[in-house]
Design a protein around this motif. Structure first.
Motif, PDB file in Angstrom:
ATOM      1  N   VAL A   1      -5.679   6.655   0.970  1.00 26.55           N
ATOM      2  CA  VAL A   1      -6.178   5.209   1.250  1.00 26.55           C
ATOM      3  C   VAL A   1      -7.496   5.011   1.697  1.00 26.55           C
ATOM      4  O   VAL A   1      -8.015   5.566   2.711  1.00 26.55           O
ATOM      5  CB  VAL A   1      -4.996   4.298   1.704  1.00 26.55           C
ATOM      6  CG1 VAL A   1      -4.818   4.530   3.489  1.00 26.55           C
ATOM      7  CG2 VAL A   1      -5.508   2.745   1.584  1.00 26.55           C
TER       8      VAL A   1
ATOM      9  N   GLY B   1       0.715  -1.341  -0.125  1.00 31.27           N
ATOM     10  CA  GLY B   1       0.014  -0.114  -0.005  1.00 31.27           C
ATOM     11  C   GLY B   1       0.679   1.299   0.171  1.00 31.27           C
ATOM     12  O   GLY B   1       0.691   2.357  -0.856  1.00 31.27           O
TER      13      GLY B   1
ATOM     14  N   LEU C   1      -6.117   5.465  -3.370  1.00 35.27           N
ATOM     15  CA  LEU C   1      -5.668   4.085  -3.187  1.00 35.27           C
ATOM     16  C   LEU C   1      -6.950   3.360  -2.403  1.00 35.27           C
ATOM     17  O   LEU C   1      -7.330   3.734  -1.656  1.00 35.27           O
ATOM     18  CB  LEU C   1      -4.512   3.547  -2.633  1.00 35.27           C
ATOM     19  CG  LEU C   1      -4.234   2.148  -2.114  1.00 35.27           C
ATOM     20  CD1 LEU C   1      -4.293   1.198  -3.372  1.00 35.27           C
ATOM     21  CD2 LEU C   1      -3.213   2.110  -1.287  1.00 35.27           C
TER      22      LEU C   1
ATOM     23  N   SER D   1      -8.111  -0.162  -0.802  1.00 33.67           N
ATOM     24  CA  SER D   1      -7.353  -1.284  -0.634  1.00 33.67           C
ATOM     25  C   SER D   1      -8.605  -2.587   0.114  1.00 33.67           C
ATOM     26  O   SER D   1      -9.188  -2.148   0.967  1.00 33.67           O
ATOM     27  CB  SER D   1      -6.490  -1.242   0.438  1.00 33.67           C
ATOM     28  OG  SER D   1      -5.540  -2.301   0.815  1.00 33.67           O
TER      29      SER D   1
ATOM     30  N   ALA E   1       0.884   3.955  -3.006  1.00 33.50           N
ATOM     31  CA  ALA E   1       0.239   5.314  -2.601  1.00 33.50           C
ATOM     32  C   ALA E   1       1.749   6.313  -2.870  1.00 33.50           C
ATOM     33  O   ALA E   1       1.302   7.639  -3.271  1.00 33.50           O
ATOM     34  CB  ALA E   1       0.058   5.345  -1.358  1.00 33.50           C
TER      35      ALA E   1
END
Length: 211
Positions: A107, A68, A81, A83, A72
């Protein structure tokens, strides 16, 4: 002196990434399996996101946030992002690591079965520029099909662990996970909707472009 492998030699050229090393320490501290993407492929993820100017990235399998962070890091100011992670505790650990890296605002975590989350994303009309698949191997063909459905034109699809520590190459191994990974690899190589390559270093990485 023992000769280095190609991977060891290449890794020796790069400076230690303290941020990502803290993630690996956090994974061990939380008694999670340390099965993050290889460092070289992590750098490749960052480069791919930057090279295509991806604004929307989808990750299937968060674990502790190593990949991640790599994804990112490549995003622009407005990039996001999403996830997907099965286990709430893992998603929380991953989010904590991205926050420590100054990337927490980039995220969004969705917890639960990835196939359910993918269906929800489709119903919401979400589309993505880059996909990273690193979750349960038995669903890799399903994840590939969903990635193609949710892809913007020219999107990139990346799948980790395509060699499964040599099991995909061993005809004596016939378990479901291995059979599904072989199917994934064959589809990456032959699906007419894709342009693709499979890199054999580390534990194998598939990269495809949706035509």
């Amino acid at each position: 002196m023992e000769q280095l492998t190609g991977e060891q030699y290449v890794e020796s050229l790069f400076a230690r990434d303290e941020q990502l090393e803290r993630v690996k320490e956090g994974i061990r501290a939380n008694q999670m399996r340390d099965i993050s993407i290889a460092p070289g492929y992590g750098r490749l993820l960052t480069l791919l996101v930057k090279m295509i100017g991806a604004g929307q990235v989808l990750e299937i399998g968060a674990l502790g946030g190593y990949s991640g962070i790599c994804l990112a890091r490549g995003l622009g100011a407005d990039g996001k992002l999403v996830s997907l992670e099965l286990i709430r505790e893992y998603a929380d650990v991953a989010h904590g690591h991205l926050q420590q890296a100054g990337l927490g605002d980039k995220v969004e975590y969705r917890v639960g079965e990835a196939l359910d989350s993918l269906e929800a994303l489709a119903q919401e009309g979400r589309t993505f520029d880059l996909f990273f698949i690193d979750a349960d191997k038995g669903n890799y063909p399903n994840y590939l099909e969903w990635a193609i459905k949710l892809a913007n034109p020219g999107a990139i699809i990346v799948g980790d662990n395509t060699l499964m520590h040599g099991e995909t190459m061993d005809p004596n191994v016939q378990g479901n996970r291995v059979l599904k990974m072989r199917e994934f690899n064959e589809r990456i190589a032959r699906d007419p909707r894709l342009e693709s390559v499979i890199l054999p270093a580390y534990d194998g990485l598939a990269i495809a472009r949706v035509k």
